[in-house]
Write a protein that holds these residues in place. Structure first.
Motif, short mmCIF file in Angstrom:
data_model
loop_
_atom_site.label_atom_id
_atom_site.label_comp_id
_atom_site.label_asym_id
_atom_site.label_seq_id
_atom_site.Cartn_x
_atom_site.Cartn_y
_atom_site.Cartn_z
N GLY A 89 -11.94 58.92 -17.08
CA GLY A 89 -13.38 58.36 -17.63
C GLY A 89 -14.61 58.94 -16.51
N ALA A 90 -15.82 58.54 -16.72
CA ALA A 90 -16.67 59.05 -15.76
C ALA A 90 -16.43 58.83 -14.24
CB ALA A 90 -18.12 58.40 -16.25
N HIS A 91 -16.61 59.80 -13.56
CA HIS A 91 -16.36 59.76 -12.02
C HIS A 91 -15.01 59.01 -11.67
CE1 HIS A 91 -20.44 61.61 -11.55
NE2 HIS A 91 -20.66 60.49 -12.27
N GLU A 92 -14.30 58.98 -12.67
CA GLU A 92 -12.71 58.35 -12.18
C GLU A 92 -11.93 59.58 -11.43
OE1 GLU A 92 -9.81 55.54 -14.78
OE2 GLU A 92 -10.58 57.05 -15.65
N PHE A 93 -10.89 58.61 -10.65
CA PHE A 93 -9.84 59.63 -10.14
C PHE A 93 -8.75 58.81 -9.97
CE2 PHE A 93 -11.58 56.59 -6.95
CZ PHE A 93 -10.53 56.34 -6.05
N TYR A 94 -7.56 59.74 -9.75
CA TYR A 94 -6.27 59.04 -9.69
C TYR A 94 -5.53 59.73 -8.63
CZ TYR A 94 -6.17 57.91 -14.64
OH TYR A 94 -6.44 57.42 -15.84
N TRP A 95 -4.93 58.98 -7.91
CA TRP A 95 -3.90 59.14 -6.91
C TRP A 95 -2.26 58.88 -7.38
CZ3 TRP A 95 -6.17 56.59 -1.59
CH2 TRP A 95 -7.35 57.27 -1.44
N PHE A 96 -1.53 59.91 -7.37
CA PHE A 96 -0.38 59.92 -7.65
C PHE A 96 0.73 60.46 -6.74
CE2 PHE A 96 -2.34 60.80 -11.94
CZ PHE A 96 -1.94 59.81 -12.79
N SER A 97 1.91 59.57 -6.49
CA SER A 97 2.70 60.04 -5.78
C SER A 97 3.94 60.63 -6.71
CB SER A 97 3.36 58.97 -5.11
OG SER A 97 4.72 59.14 -4.38
N LEU A 98 4.26 61.87 -6.35
CA LEU A 98 5.09 62.54 -7.29
C LEU A 98 6.57 62.30 -6.76
CD1 LEU A 98 3.60 65.99 -8.04
CD2 LEU A 98 3.26 63.93 -9.18
N GLU A 99 7.42 61.09 -7.65
CA GLU A 99 8.65 60.55 -7.26
C GLU A 99 9.62 61.35 -7.69
OE1 GLU A 99 8.78 57.45 -5.53
OE2 GLU A 99 6.53 57.93 -4.97
N GLU A 100 10.82 61.70 -6.84
CA GLU A 100 11.81 62.16 -7.35
C GLU A 100 12.37 61.59 -8.15
OE1 GLU A 100 13.08 65.06 -6.74
OE2 GLU A 100 12.16 66.10 -4.85
N PRO A 101 13.47 62.10 -9.03
CA PRO A 101 14.33 61.39 -10.08
C PRO A 101 15.43 60.50 -9.12
CG PRO A 101 14.12 63.64 -10.50
CD PRO A 101 13.60 63.44 -9.30
N LYS A 102 15.56 59.44 -9.65
CA LYS A 102 16.65 58.43 -8.91
C LYS A 102 18.11 59.09 -9.00
CE LYS A 102 14.19 53.91 -9.55
NZ LYS A 102 14.30 52.75 -10.02
N ALA A 103 18.79 58.81 -7.97
CA ALA A 103 20.18 59.45 -8.00
C ALA A 103 21.06 58.50 -8.63
CB ALA A 103 20.59 59.53 -6.50
N ALA A 104 21.99 58.86 -9.27
CA ALA A 104 23.27 58.10 -9.77
C ALA A 104 23.26 57.00 -9.27
CB ALA A 104 24.10 58.94 -10.44
N ALA A 105 23.75 56.98 -7.88
CA ALA A 105 24.03 56.05 -7.07
C ALA A 105 23.22 54.97 -7.07
CB ALA A 105 24.37 56.25 -5.68
N ASP A 106 21.78 55.34 -7.17
CA ASP A 106 20.82 54.00 -6.96
C ASP A 106 20.61 53.48 -8.31
OD1 ASP A 106 20.09 54.92 -4.51
OD2 ASP A 106 18.67 56.38 -5.07
N ARG B 107 -9.26 48.29 0.44
CA ARG B 107 -7.95 48.59 -0.27
C ARG B 107 -7.73 49.97 -0.33
NH1 ARG B 107 -9.60 43.91 -3.33
NH2 ARG B 107 -10.77 45.17 -4.71
N LEU B 108 -8.81 50.88 -0.54
CA LEU B 108 -8.70 52.26 -0.58
C LEU B 108 -8.20 52.81 0.95
CD1 LEU B 108 -9.63 54.67 -2.44
CD2 LEU B 108 -11.54 55.02 -0.94
N VAL B 109 -8.76 52.28 1.92
CA VAL B 109 -8.46 52.77 3.36
C VAL B 109 -6.99 52.21 3.55
CG1 VAL B 109 -8.87 52.41 5.89
CG2 VAL B 109 -10.75 52.81 4.17
N ALA B 110 -6.69 51.37 3.25
CA ALA B 110 -5.28 50.79 3.67
C ALA B 110 -4.14 51.44 2.89
CB ALA B 110 -5.10 49.05 3.17
N LEU B 111 -4.36 51.81 1.58
CA LEU B 111 -3.56 52.80 0.59
C LEU B 111 -3.53 54.05 1.33
CD1 LEU B 111 -1.66 52.98 -1.64
CD2 LEU B 111 -3.80 53.61 -2.94
N ARG B 112 -4.59 54.47 1.81
CA ARG B 112 -4.37 56.14 2.29
C ARG B 112 -3.58 55.99 3.36
NH1 ARG B 112 -7.20 59.67 5.60
NH2 ARG B 112 -7.58 61.63 4.59
N LYS B 113 -3.90 54.90 4.22
CA LYS B 113 -3.05 54.88 5.68
C LYS B 113 -1.54 55.05 5.43
CE LYS B 113 -6.28 52.86 8.75
NZ LYS B 113 -6.74 51.60 9.39
N ARG B 114 -1.06 54.52 4.01
CA ARG B 114 0.28 54.24 3.93
C ARG B 114 0.98 55.83 3.63
NH1 ARG B 114 1.07 50.73 -1.18
NH2 ARG B 114 3.13 51.55 -1.12
N PHE B 115 0.27 56.71 3.33
CA PHE B 115 0.72 58.11 3.11
C PHE B 115 0.16 59.18 4.00
CE2 PHE B 115 1.18 55.72 -0.83
CZ PHE B 115 2.48 56.14 -1.37
#
Length: 256
Positions: free
Chosen positions: A137-154, A52-60
């Motif tokens: 937490g101990a040895h914990e990590f996060y991966w975040f995608s910094l998303e742009e605010p949604k446009a009014a049209a969306d 799952r980690l490798v598949a997620l990394r390949k997406r970005f």
């Protein structure tokens, strides 16, 4: 590699006496309990977690091709950096300590963006003027995608969305048995849903694995396949009534 619980851990058919090195019979890592075959059958195993980690990394592509900017938090136990590639911005935060840590990150350059945690698709509060506070937490990590605010049209388009309506036969049991019809309409419906975790990946097919009756509702168990990465399973409610069959929600089974 310990492939299975068979003789010689599954990697050799030779007599055990002819092996160059003996198989591992240590109680903690015995080949009969710790092997590829056993981990393949356990969705919570280290093998599936790594997949799952490798598949997620390949997406970005930002993980492998993007620029890198190291942040300098006051807490020396926390590593934080940002990778950017085209329209992708990924924030990585890792606790290098064996104890719980907190960190305040200076993300002023990304004010207004919303961090989307990539593993659970959880949206965190938007970045503001103050340093962004996280606890790990101990040895914990996060991966975040910094998303742009949604446009009014969306935002307006999502508010105006109407649930998909499919004309069904007089008896919903007949409709439920027509898997070909479901497989034709499900891709367009699933792709635009907010709960769909595979957004951003190219969908190759949707297959209906089963139809499960539950009270007055049928649940279509749909497997979404992608051109890259592992498939995902979803349970899509299908109301059992003779007129039309609007479907308004679904739940993810998240197959690794």
């Amino acid at each position: 590699m310990q492939w299975s619980a068979d003789r010689n851990a599954g990697f050799s058919r030779a007599n055990p006496q002819r092996l160059i090195l003996p198989v591992n019979i240590d109680p903690e890592y015995h080949y009969e309990s710790l092997n590829v075959e056993a981990q393949q059958q356990n969705p919570n195993s280290l093998l599936w977690w790594t997949k799952r980690l490798v598949a997620l990394r390949k997406r970005f592509q930002a993980f492998g091709r993007g620029s890198i900017e190291f942040l300098s938090p006051d807490n020396p136990h926390v590593l934080a950096f940002i990778r950017q590639h085209e329209d992708e911005t990924v924030l990585v935060v890792a606790n290098l300590s064996r104890r719980v840590q907190y960190v305040e990150l200076n993300l002023g350059a990304y004010k207004g963006r919303s961090p989307l945690e990539l593993f659970g698709q959880t949206r965190f509060p938007a970045i503001g003027e103050l340093p962004y506070l996280l606890t790990l937490g101990a040895h914990e990590f996060y991966w975040f995608s910094l998303e742009e605010p949604k446009a009014a049209a969306d935002v307006a388009r999502e508010a105006a969305h109407q649930p998909l309506v499919v004309e069904a036969p007089a008896r919903m049991e007949a409709a439920a048995s027509d898997r070909a019809m479901l497989e034709q309409v499900l891709p367009g419906y699933i792709e635009g849903r907010r709960w769909f975790a595979g957004r951003g990946r190219e969908m190759s097919a949707v297959r209906v694995l089963d139809i499960l009756p539950l009270g007055g509702v049928h649940f279509a168990i749909a497997r979404v396949e992608f051109t890259l990465g592992e498939p995902e399973d979803y349970a899509v409610p299908w109301p059992s009534r003779p007129a039309t069959a609007p479907r308004s929600c679904a739940s993810a089974l998240r197959k690794p």
